[in-house]
Design a protein around this motif. Sequence first.
Motif, PDB file in Angstrom:
ATOM      1  N   ALA A 101       0.828  -1.204   0.000  1.00 26.65           N
ATOM      2  CA  ALA A 101       0.000   0.000   0.000  1.00 26.65           C
ATOM      3  C   ALA A 101       0.865   1.259   0.000  1.00 26.65           C
ATOM      4  N   SER A 102       2.103   1.127  -0.460  1.00 26.13           N
ATOM      5  CA  SER A 102       3.054   2.232  -0.391  1.00 26.13           C
ATOM      6  C   SER A 102       3.762   2.398  -1.730  1.00 26.13           C
ATOM      7  N   SER A 103       4.708   3.299  -1.762  1.00 27.39           N
ATOM      8  CA  SER A 103       5.506   3.514  -2.959  1.00 27.39           C
ATOM      9  C   SER A 103       6.301   2.251  -3.287  1.00 27.39           C
ATOM     10  N   PRO A 104       6.340   1.809  -4.542  1.00 23.93           N
ATOM     11  CA  PRO A 104       7.041   0.570  -4.897  1.00 23.93           C
ATOM     12  C   PRO A 104       8.499   0.569  -4.432  1.00 23.93           C
ATOM     13  N   GLY A 105       8.868  -0.500  -3.740  1.00 24.52           N
ATOM     14  CA  GLY A 105      10.244  -0.658  -3.295  1.00 24.52           C
ATOM     15  C   GLY A 105      10.626   0.129  -2.068  1.00 24.52           C
ATOM     16  N   CYS A 106       9.657   0.846  -1.458  1.00 27.14           N
ATOM     17  CA  CYS A 106      10.015   1.700  -0.319  1.00 27.14           C
ATOM     18  C   CYS A 106      10.486   0.898   0.884  1.00 27.14           C
ATOM     19  N   TRP A 107      10.138  -0.395   0.935  1.00 29.70           N
ATOM     20  CA  TRP A 107      10.570  -1.206   2.064  1.00 29.70           C
ATOM     21  C   TRP A 107      12.091  -1.305   2.145  1.00 29.70           C
ATOM     22  N   ARG A 108      12.779  -1.130   1.013  1.00 28.03           N
ATOM     23  CA  ARG A 108      14.242  -1.192   1.030  1.00 28.03           C
ATOM     24  C   ARG A 108      14.819  -0.040   1.861  1.00 28.03           C
ATOM     25  N   VAL A 109      14.158   1.103   1.824  1.00 27.05           N
ATOM     26  CA  VAL A 109      14.575   2.254   2.624  1.00 27.05           C
ATOM     27  C   VAL A 109      14.430   1.923   4.110  1.00 27.05           C
ATOM     28  N   THR A 110      13.291   1.340   4.466  1.00 26.15           N
ATOM     29  CA  THR A 110      13.045   0.959   5.855  1.00 26.15           C
ATOM     30  C   THR A 110      14.083  -0.043   6.337  1.00 26.15           C
ATOM     31  N   LEU A 111      14.356  -1.017   5.501  1.00 21.15           N
ATOM     32  CA  LEU A 111      15.320  -2.053   5.859  1.00 21.15           C
ATOM     33  C   LEU A 111      16.701  -1.448   6.106  1.00 21.15           C
ATOM     34  N   ALA A 112      17.087  -0.472   5.287  1.00 21.22           N
ATOM     35  CA  ALA A 112      18.390   0.173   5.458  1.00 21.22           C
ATOM     36  C   ALA A 112      18.439   1.025   6.726  1.00 21.22           C
ATOM     37  N   ALA A 113      17.296   1.595   7.108  1.00 24.41           N
ATOM     38  CA  ALA A 113      17.257   2.457   8.304  1.00 24.41           C
ATOM     39  C   ALA A 113      17.200   1.655   9.599  1.00 24.41           C
ATOM     40  N   LEU A 114      16.745   0.403   9.521  1.00 23.66           N
ATOM     41  CA  LEU A 114      16.459  -0.373  10.724  1.00 23.66           C
ATOM     42  C   LEU A 114      17.652  -0.526  11.665  1.00 23.66           C
ATOM     43  N   PRO A 115      18.839  -0.913  11.206  1.00 19.44           N
ATOM     44  CA  PRO A 115      19.967  -1.046  12.151  1.00 19.44           C
ATOM     45  C   PRO A 115      20.299   0.262  12.857  1.00 19.44           C
ATOM     46  N   HIS A 116      20.195   1.381  12.154  1.00 14.88           N
ATOM     47  CA  HIS A 116      20.497   2.684  12.754  1.00 14.88           C
ATOM     48  C   HIS A 116      19.449   3.046  13.818  1.00 14.88           C
ATOM     49  N   LEU A 117      18.208   2.683  13.551  1.00 14.19           N
ATOM     50  CA  LEU A 117      17.148   2.939  14.522  1.00 14.19           C
ATOM     51  C   LEU A 117      17.387   2.155  15.803  1.00 14.19           C
ATOM     52  N   VAL A 118      17.680   0.883  15.670  1.00 11.02           N
ATOM     53  CA  VAL A 118      17.910   0.050  16.852  1.00 11.02           C
ATOM     54  C   VAL A 118      19.139   0.529  17.625  1.00 11.02           C
ATOM     55  N   THR A 119      20.179   0.900  16.909  1.00 15.04           N
ATOM     56  CA  THR A 119      21.386   1.411  17.571  1.00 15.04           C
ATOM     57  C   THR A 119      21.086   2.682  18.349  1.00 15.04           C
ATOM     58  N   ALA A 120      20.299   3.585  17.747  1.00 10.19           N
ATOM     59  CA  ALA A 120      19.955   4.838  18.421  1.00 10.19           C
ATOM     60  C   ALA A 120      19.169   4.573  19.704  1.00 10.19           C
TER      61      ALA A 120
END
Length: 249
Positions: free
Chosen positions: A206-225
């Motif tokens: 239900a989102s922009s095509p392929g946007c999950w790749r952005v989320t996946l890339a941000a995930l380690p930084h989010l958990v670290t923060a």
Amino acid sequence: MSLGRRTGVLARNAAVLAAAAHLVPAGTWLPGPRRFFFPALAGQGRSDHIALTFDDGPDPHSTPRFLDALDELAVTATFFVLGESVMRYPRTTREIAFRGHELAVHGWTHTRPWLPRPVRDVSEVAYAARAVRLATGAVPLWYRPPYGVLTGGRWLAAVRAGLRPVLWSAWGRDWSPNATPASVLATLRGGLRGGATVLLHDSDRASSPGCWRVTLAALPHLVTACRTAGLEVGPLYDHGVPRLPASPG
């Protein structure tokens, strides 16, 4: 007043009341009023904990990559799944549970609630909860409606299905076509404090095509923060969200 005119007035009044019952609870979509008046609906939990949640799956193309990333980070999360997708992809659904994550209900399909349809809402949420139980053996606890619009019918549907409605207190707008890992983290930062419930997406259904790749890339930084700030990251099950009243009205 003539009988015909009186009947017309009663019909209009009934229509107004039905519209109000449908739309007034949906006002909880607004983040300010939600956090102030309904902290439980905003997912406000333990002060030392961040609830990590994902919407719109399961998706066999993207969800397994999130499961691998979460394994590497030693983090479990809550996945709000669509009943239709659970039926279509039972193997991916079971894999979510097998990896130790919590499954919750996001509805049957990702529809917009333009018109009141309480009977359909009740049946679809019940079907979605049943699909999760049949696929995994787990009984879901939570319900988050598509787009976060909790109409009166959807609230009733959650209650009838034995689910607790919960939205979020921080999101990354990761569904946007212009999102980047940096923008996701920057958008989250304003609400990223102890007790927050974070909304992200493990699918682009239900989102922009392929946007999950952005989320996946941000995930380690989010958990670290979060960990740097002394905050534990985990599912809603461990978040300590208080119970809501029977209805928002």
